[in-house]
Design a protein around this motif. Sequence first.
Motif, mmCIF file in Angstrom:
data_model
loop_
_atom_site.group_PDB
_atom_site.id
_atom_site.type_symbol
_atom_site.label_atom_id
_atom_site.label_comp_id
_atom_site.label_asym_id
_atom_site.label_seq_id
_atom_site.Cartn_x
_atom_site.Cartn_y
_atom_site.Cartn_z
ATOM 1 N N VAL A 1 1.345 -3.479 11.307
ATOM 2 C CA VAL A 1 1.965 -2.220 10.887
ATOM 3 C C VAL A 1 1.159 -1.543 9.779
ATOM 4 C CG1 VAL A 1 4.270 -2.918 11.642
ATOM 5 C CG2 VAL A 1 3.593 -3.308 9.270
ATOM 6 N N GLY A 2 -0.073 -2.028 9.578
ATOM 7 C CA GLY A 2 -0.977 -1.385 8.635
ATOM 8 C C GLY A 2 -0.955 -1.939 7.226
ATOM 9 N N LEU A 3 -0.156 -2.943 6.966
ATOM 10 C CA LEU A 3 -0.108 -3.526 5.624
ATOM 11 C C LEU A 3 -1.310 -4.443 5.389
ATOM 12 C CD1 LEU A 3 3.689 -4.290 5.480
ATOM 13 C CD2 LEU A 3 2.441 -2.787 3.912
ATOM 14 N N PRO A 4 -1.736 -4.588 4.115
ATOM 15 C CA PRO A 4 -2.844 -5.487 3.825
ATOM 16 C C PRO A 4 -2.444 -6.950 4.063
ATOM 17 C CG PRO A 4 -2.362 -4.038 1.947
ATOM 18 C CD PRO A 4 -1.252 -3.889 2.925
ATOM 19 N N VAL A 5 -3.193 -7.628 4.936
ATOM 20 C CA VAL A 5 -2.989 -9.044 5.243
ATOM 21 C C VAL A 5 -4.221 -9.788 4.743
ATOM 22 C CG1 VAL A 5 -2.722 -10.750 7.084
ATOM 23 C CG2 VAL A 5 -1.541 -8.537 7.246
ATOM 24 N N LEU A 6 -4.017 -10.742 3.847
ATOM 25 C CA LEU A 6 -5.140 -11.452 3.246
ATOM 26 C C LEU A 6 -5.823 -12.385 4.239
ATOM 27 C CD1 LEU A 6 -3.665 -12.397 -0.247
ATOM 28 C CD2 LEU A 6 -5.131 -10.455 0.345
ATOM 29 N N HIS A 7 -7.154 -12.363 4.222
ATOM 30 C CA HIS A 7 -7.933 -13.305 5.030
ATOM 31 C C HIS A 7 -7.651 -14.718 4.529
ATOM 32 C CE1 HIS A 7 -10.154 -10.076 6.901
ATOM 33 N NE2 HIS A 7 -10.612 -9.654 5.736
ATOM 34 N N GLN B 1 7.598 -0.966 2.286
ATOM 35 C CA GLN B 1 7.117 -2.134 3.021
ATOM 36 C C GLN B 1 6.368 -3.059 2.067
ATOM 37 O OE1 GLN B 1 4.471 0.078 5.628
ATOM 38 N NE2 GLN B 1 5.771 -0.441 7.382
ATOM 39 N N TYR B 2 6.252 -4.313 2.471
ATOM 40 C CA TYR B 2 5.376 -5.258 1.783
ATOM 41 C C TYR B 2 4.969 -6.338 2.766
ATOM 42 C CZ TYR B 2 9.622 -8.138 1.188
ATOM 43 O OH TYR B 2 10.779 -8.866 1.394
ATOM 44 N N ASP C 1 0.858 -1.188 0.000
ATOM 45 C CA ASP C 1 0.000 0.000 0.000
ATOM 46 C C ASP C 1 0.896 1.241 0.000
ATOM 47 O OD1 ASP C 1 -2.140 1.711 0.207
ATOM 48 O OD2 ASP C 1 -2.608 1.211 2.286
ATOM 49 N N PRO C 2 1.775 1.376 -1.028
ATOM 50 C CA PRO C 2 2.705 2.508 -1.019
ATOM 51 C C PRO C 2 2.001 3.833 -1.325
ATOM 52 C CG PRO C 2 2.950 1.258 -3.051
ATOM 53 C CD PRO C 2 1.963 0.515 -2.189
ATOM 54 N N MET D 1 5.806 -2.916 -10.951
ATOM 55 C CA MET D 1 7.187 -2.484 -10.680
ATOM 56 C C MET D 1 7.259 -1.043 -10.180
ATOM 57 S SD MET D 1 10.298 -3.177 -10.351
ATOM 58 C CE MET D 1 11.107 -4.430 -11.259
ATOM 59 N N ASP D 2 6.522 -0.133 -10.790
ATOM 60 C CA ASP D 2 6.576 1.268 -10.351
ATOM 61 C C ASP D 2 6.122 1.421 -8.904
ATOM 62 O OD1 ASP D 2 7.544 2.035 -12.831
ATOM 63 O OD2 ASP D 2 5.590 2.738 -13.564
#
Length: 158
Positions: free
Chosen positions: A103-109, A68-69, A25-26, A60-61
């Motif tokens: 840390v706010g990153l998307p975590v898949l259900h 983060q990822y 989520d950059p 890529m961009d």
Amino acid sequence: MSFDSQQFRRALGRFATGVCVITADPPGYAPFGVTVNSFASLSLTPPLVLWSLQKNSDTMDAFAVATQYCVNVLAEDQQALSGRFARKGEHALDPADYRAGEVGLPVLHGALASFECEIDARHDGGDHIILVGEVVAMHAGEPGRPLLYFDGGYRQIG
């Protein structure tokens, strides 16, 4: 060299791998995901993991500006999700697909495990870029069976 890239690819396909969706989520981008089978652990101390992204990927961009990822290890019942995020132009996350991680990153259900990472290094890897991440949060989901990729197709254990 006595083999071409297609022969090399077929031979590499004989190595079974797990399937992951890398989410991010950059700034300047909506939350998105991309399917990979190049995930690997690198170090326990510090906790480092890596994966690689094809340089001509349409994500890529976004990864060039990401700091983060999150690596989401898919379960065997998430094949459709894997296929969706493997297609060019099909990377947008639906809010119903994920929750915000520690840390706010998307975590898949439904992922078997997730690893939220700060990008530690980027390395050139031929036609790929290798992203090394330091794990800053993780979650091991419910026990389950992994989604596997082998010999050009999805597979299951057993």
